[in-house]
Enzyme design. Sequence first.
Site, mmCIF file in Angstrom:
data_model
loop_
_atom_site.group_PDB
_atom_site.id
_atom_site.type_symbol
_atom_site.label_atom_id
_atom_site.label_comp_id
_atom_site.label_asym_id
_atom_site.label_seq_id
_atom_site.Cartn_x
_atom_site.Cartn_y
_atom_site.Cartn_z
ATOM 1 N N ASP A 1 32.929 -52.362 18.946
ATOM 2 C CA ASP A 1 33.650 -51.205 19.510
ATOM 3 C C ASP A 1 34.368 -51.436 20.845
ATOM 4 O O ASP A 1 33.811 -52.050 21.743
ATOM 5 C CB ASP A 1 32.675 -50.056 19.811
ATOM 6 C CG ASP A 1 31.725 -49.753 18.700
ATOM 7 O OD1 ASP A 1 31.798 -50.373 17.635
ATOM 8 O OD2 ASP A 1 30.868 -48.872 18.920
ATOM 9 N N GLU B 1 28.799 -41.558 15.146
ATOM 10 C CA GLU B 1 28.865 -42.500 16.266
ATOM 11 C C GLU B 1 30.156 -42.262 17.064
ATOM 12 O O GLU B 1 31.114 -41.686 16.557
ATOM 13 C CB GLU B 1 28.874 -43.954 15.754
ATOM 14 C CG GLU B 1 27.658 -44.322 14.917
ATOM 15 C CD GLU B 1 27.621 -45.785 14.475
ATOM 16 O OE1 GLU B 1 26.555 -46.395 14.597
ATOM 17 O OE2 GLU B 1 28.637 -46.322 14.010
HETATM 18 C C1 FRU Z 1 29.456 -48.276 16.424
HETATM 19 C C2 FRU Z 1 28.113 -48.678 17.004
HETATM 20 C C3 FRU Z 1 27.730 -47.715 18.122
HETATM 21 C C4 FRU Z 1 26.797 -48.532 18.958
HETATM 22 C C5 FRU Z 1 27.419 -49.904 18.868
HETATM 23 C C6 FRU Z 1 26.432 -51.035 18.911
HETATM 24 O O1 FRU Z 1 30.134 -49.313 15.817
HETATM 25 O O2 FRU Z 1 27.147 -48.719 15.991
HETATM 26 O O3 FRU Z 1 27.176 -46.515 17.642
HETATM 27 O O4 FRU Z 1 26.722 -48.077 20.266
HETATM 28 O O5 FRU Z 1 28.145 -49.945 17.667
HETATM 29 O O6 FRU Z 1 27.082 -52.265 19.025
#
Ligand code: FRU
Length: 492
Positions: A24, A203
Amino acid sequence: MTQRYQEMHRPQFHFSPEEKWMNDPNGMVFFNDEYHLFYQYHPFGTTWGPMHWGHAVSKDLIHWEQLPIALYPDEHGAIFSGSAVVDWNNTSGFFQDEPGLVAIYTSADTYPDSDRPRQRQSLAYSDDNGRTWTKYEGNPVLSDVNITDYRDPKVFWHEETNKWVMVLATGQTVTIYTSANLKEWKFASEFGHQAGSHDGVWECPDLFRLPVDGDEDKQKWVMFVSIGDNPEFKEGSRTQYFIGDFDGTTFVNDNYDETVLWLDYGRDNYAGVSWSDIPSNDGRRIYIGWMSNWRYANQVPTEEWRSAMTLPRTLSLRASDDGVRLVQKVVSEIDSIRKDSKVYQDLTIESNNPIIFHMMSSLLEVNLEFEKQASNSFGLVLQGSEDEKTVIRYDAEKELVAVDRASAGDNVFSASFPAVQEASVKLENNRLNLQIMIDTSSVEVLVNDGKVALTSLIFPNQPYEQLVLFSEEGNTSVSSLKLTELESIWGK
Ligand code: FRU
């Protein structure tokens, strides 16, 4: 460093880290003439692992300079996704004379003597333009033992109520908290029990305001919610959005709970959120997404690094017969990498008699407008040697745009990868326009001036060389076709 960016499949005008795993985008903020892009980063491997925040900066959202890792795991755990803001009025008390940056992120570890995941929100601050960071000694600042998936805080300043607002993903809802100082947070409301898609864990939420049709007196709030991968659905992880109102406490959805609005109909645009603190004289709301999908992100065939970001896109709202909808456009700064163009006008593609164009470059922007004649099916093929091709097709009967990557190139790494990605699109005045950004390992297709987006990874073994316009069972007109060479952002 430039050597690194010459590997096979390496994106040439999208951000990817020099090496190792990225997911992300995080902490995007504009400050002192720089756009910051932090990102979920695993510096010791090319698959997901203990999360750090990697860091890159840009003056123009197109050319990026990678900086040292910004945030390392600590006694509270790994550094999951989150946001960053400029604390203009030193509400946090972290700064002396000048405003600085505060990052709000999820600390991820496990409960003591247990393997149950624990996710809590923490702060770090920087008074040197994000180059070095200090973790707040009072971390974590927000926790809830009852909620396991409790992460990805996105924070913004809400003028009318004079407060910081946080949207947080909480299982399959978004919980809103408010604060005066970024350190103490108060529950405000919870949104989404029944609303939208619940095909996966929620998320990376975002919440921001935009004028409708450019009318500053008519504002709406947009909430982004990414939903995680779920083996029951072929699409894998994807991002939805809601349109509504927000009073500083509660988000009210304009649409029925059943309405699901997708940000992108391709498989590879996830966890997107927007930049904070873009100056009001610029006024744009710009986001970037992770150009991959949890379904196969850990398996894509790249060697030294894994994953890239989408191009940054400007968001706006348009009223339509169905209601208010998001429109996205590649940021105008893309102009800085446009080179020579070729323009063709008033072409007729005869039935079953394709027109072949030489792609002047494997990095290419294509702008074209089809006008439907007798044919119900038309489009274009990007193709190289080895029979590899990506097909972008419009089916006027079903009113569907499809991006078919089933034979695009390497796809053996995941059974979910060779997909046809589809979106419903109506012709406008009998016309369909497409903007297609073709990089070494991706195509981003924006349809009808950005009303629909399809972002798709592809892994051709040889660069595509030809663009072929086709029309089936009847002719199709092309009022204009423009091919523009794009330049690598990583230097020669
Ligand atoms: C989304 C996610 C978030 C988390 C991160 C962990 O892709 O699953 O919810 O904070 O990636 O790398």
